[in-house]
Design a protein around this motif. Structure first.
Motif, short mmCIF file in Angstrom:
data_model
loop_
_atom_site.label_atom_id
_atom_site.label_comp_id
_atom_site.label_asym_id
_atom_site.label_seq_id
_atom_site.Cartn_x
_atom_site.Cartn_y
_atom_site.Cartn_z
N UNK A 220 -13.30 -0.44 8.52
CA UNK A 220 -14.05 -0.49 7.28
C UNK A 220 -14.86 -1.86 7.13
N UNK A 221 -15.68 -1.84 6.21
CA UNK A 221 -16.78 -3.00 5.84
C UNK A 221 -15.84 -4.01 4.86
N UNK A 222 -16.60 -5.37 4.78
CA UNK A 222 -15.81 -6.15 3.79
C UNK A 222 -16.01 -5.60 2.41
N UNK A 223 -17.03 -4.95 2.05
CA UNK A 223 -17.12 -4.44 0.66
C UNK A 223 -16.41 -3.30 0.49
N UNK A 224 -15.78 -2.49 1.66
CA UNK A 224 -14.87 -1.69 1.50
C UNK A 224 -13.57 -2.09 1.08
N UNK A 225 -13.17 -3.30 1.88
CA UNK A 225 -11.87 -3.91 1.62
C UNK A 225 -11.97 -4.72 0.15
N UNK A 226 -12.85 -4.82 -0.47
CA UNK A 226 -13.24 -5.48 -1.67
C UNK A 226 -12.84 -4.37 -2.86
N UNK A 227 -13.15 -3.01 -2.26
CA UNK A 227 -12.93 -2.04 -3.32
C UNK A 227 -11.57 -1.65 -3.37
N UNK A 228 -10.95 -1.81 -2.15
CA UNK A 228 -9.41 -1.58 -2.34
C UNK A 228 -8.73 -2.70 -2.76
N UNK A 229 -9.16 -4.03 -2.73
CA UNK A 229 -8.43 -5.00 -3.69
C UNK A 229 -8.98 -4.64 -5.22
N UNK A 230 -9.91 -4.36 -5.50
CA UNK A 230 -10.32 -4.19 -6.96
C UNK A 230 -9.37 -3.05 -7.59
N UNK A 231 -9.17 -2.00 -6.60
CA UNK A 231 -7.85 -0.99 -7.19
C UNK A 231 -6.73 -1.52 -7.16
N UNK A 232 -6.27 -2.47 -6.49
CA UNK A 232 -4.91 -3.32 -6.92
C UNK A 232 -5.26 -4.06 -7.98
N UNK A 233 -6.38 -4.83 -8.26
CA UNK A 233 -6.43 -5.72 -9.33
C UNK A 233 -6.47 -4.89 -10.59
N UNK A 234 -7.03 -3.64 -10.66
CA UNK A 234 -7.02 -2.55 -11.73
C UNK A 234 -5.94 -1.64 -11.88
N UNK A 235 -4.93 -2.11 -11.24
CA UNK A 235 -3.55 -1.43 -11.49
C UNK A 235 -3.65 -0.01 -10.91
N UNK A 236 -4.19 0.24 -9.82
CA UNK A 236 -4.25 1.66 -9.42
C UNK A 236 -5.59 2.38 -9.60
N UNK A 237 -6.43 1.83 -10.76
CA UNK A 237 -7.70 2.55 -11.08
C UNK A 237 -7.59 4.05 -11.06
N UNK A 238 -6.47 4.51 -11.51
CA UNK A 238 -6.41 5.83 -11.71
C UNK A 238 -6.30 6.54 -10.67
N UNK A 239 -6.34 5.78 -9.27
CA UNK A 239 -6.36 6.64 -8.14
C UNK A 239 -4.76 6.41 -7.56
N UNK A 240 -3.93 5.48 -7.62
CA UNK A 240 -2.63 5.20 -7.20
C UNK A 240 -1.82 5.09 -8.64
N UNK A 241 -0.91 5.84 -8.69
CA UNK A 241 0.08 5.46 -9.83
C UNK A 241 0.36 4.10 -10.37
N UNK A 242 0.09 3.88 -11.52
CA UNK A 242 0.35 2.47 -11.92
C UNK A 242 1.68 2.13 -11.79
N UNK A 243 2.47 2.79 -12.20
CA UNK A 243 3.86 2.51 -12.25
C UNK A 243 4.25 2.37 -10.72
N UNK A 244 3.97 2.97 -9.88
CA UNK A 244 4.23 3.06 -8.71
C UNK A 244 3.82 1.89 -7.87
N UNK A 245 2.63 1.43 -8.03
CA UNK A 245 1.89 0.25 -7.56
C UNK A 245 2.63 -1.21 -8.10
N UNK A 246 2.95 -1.04 -9.30
CA UNK A 246 3.83 -2.22 -9.91
C UNK A 246 5.15 -2.46 -9.13
N UNK A 247 5.70 -1.19 -8.78
CA UNK A 247 6.96 -1.53 -7.75
C UNK A 247 6.68 -1.96 -6.34
N UNK A 248 5.49 -1.35 -5.97
CA UNK A 248 5.30 -1.66 -4.71
C UNK A 248 4.64 -3.06 -4.34
N UNK A 249 4.20 -3.68 -5.37
CA UNK A 249 3.54 -5.05 -5.61
C UNK A 249 4.54 -6.10 -5.96
#
Length: 321
Positions: A220-249
């Protein structure tokens, strides 16, 4: 601190030899890009030399074990769709092709969560170089059946007690995703994660059996990695279920006094991160509204500190975090 000031801090760190083999970094603070830099140097696709590369925003880069954290996100998406077993379910129940292994009561006690947290209690050694067949991840790729190879390793610990770093554990999680969705891992990633994030181009190196290498194969590119990080920052961003992400992290098993492990992600007191051999990193600090993505070329070298210096001494120190 301004973007120019952070760029100056990075330049000074480079002049002092503090960030060797830095290939790329992008940092976003409070929604603004505060640092973006691309270097040059020798690079590899796993163990294949690519020669001297001048990196740009569009240059794909091995992210090595950051791949594992992406697989963790894919599992969470599939779990939200009801396509993979819950973490508490017996692992071998979902590998019925190995009834001999499931007949062992100790192996039958393994759960999906033990794979997610790398606490399977099976013999596994990735402390030797990734160029050696003595490395369990490399041996897995040479095995006639990688999943049997993982699941039949000798039992050395009670499951759930101690984290033992294992690309095999991630391979099992990825296989559950493939079994449950009926899709190749890279195809599921494309439609459910990458395209929703605006990532249109990626590579996923495959093994001799044609399967995507779940432990380390993504490019991937660094910008792609940044997008994945922003998904985590934004609590799943509507892509990953927020409740599951909270458990996973959340911390599930302690690694050392400074960090714990969740479901394929590292967790500290104030941060969440994905790490990859050579200096690949996604670093997320929610309280600071900060995401940093780093790529580097320190593969298999004893000094893997380039990404840590960029995050700690350049970005965090520069913004006062």
């Amino acid at each position: 601190m301004t973007a120019d000031a952070l760029a100056d801090r990075l330049a000074r760190a480079a002049d002092r030899g503090r960030v060797p083999d830095l290939h790329g970094v992008v940092a976003v603070h409070r929604g603004e890009v505060v640092l973006e830099h691309y270097g040059e140097g020798e690079d590899f696709r796993l163990n294949e030399p690519l020669g001297h590369v001048r990196f740009t925003p569009d240059t794909l880069h091995d992210v090595r074990s950051v791949t594992k954290s992406v697989v963790g996100l894919l599992y969470g998406i599939a779990l939200g769709e009801g396509r993979v077993p819950e973490p508490g379910e017996p692992l071998l129940r979902h590998f019925p092709e190995y009834p001999d292994l499931a007949g062992d009561p100790r192996r039958a006690a393994l759960t999906v969560e033990h794979a997610l947290t790398m606490t399977l209690g099976l013999e596994w050694n990735e402390d030797v170089p990734y160029t050696s067949p003595a490395n369990s991840e490399i041996a897995m790729e040479f095995a006639p059946d990688r999943f049997r190879y993982i699941l039949e390793r000798p039992i050395v610990d009670e499951p759930g007690v101690r984290r033992s770093y294992s690309g095999g554990a991630t391979a099992l999680v990825a296989r559950l995703v493939e079994k449950g969705t009926g899709s190749a891992l890279e195809d599921y990633a494309r439609t459910r994660l990458f395209e929703p994030l605006g990532i249109g181009r990626f590579e996923w190196t495959t093994g001799t059996d044609g399967r995507a290498l779940a432990a380390a194969g993504l490019r991937l590119t660094p910008r792609d990695l940044l997008a994945i990080g922003r998904l985590v920052l934004e609590r799943g961003a509507g892509i990953v279920p927020e409740s599951w992400l909270e458990t996973a992290l959340s911390p599930h098993v302690r690694i050392d006094e400074d960090s714990c492990y969740g479901y394929q992600w590292y967790v500290g007191d104030s941060w969440t991160a994905a790490f990859g051999n050579g200096g690949q990193r996604i670093h997320v600090v929610p309280a600071l509204d900060l995401v940093v993505a780093v790529t580097a070329g320190r593969y298999n070298l004893p000094d893997q500190s380039t990404a840590a210096v960029v995050v700690d001494e350049v970005v965090l120190a520069g913004i006062g975090g």
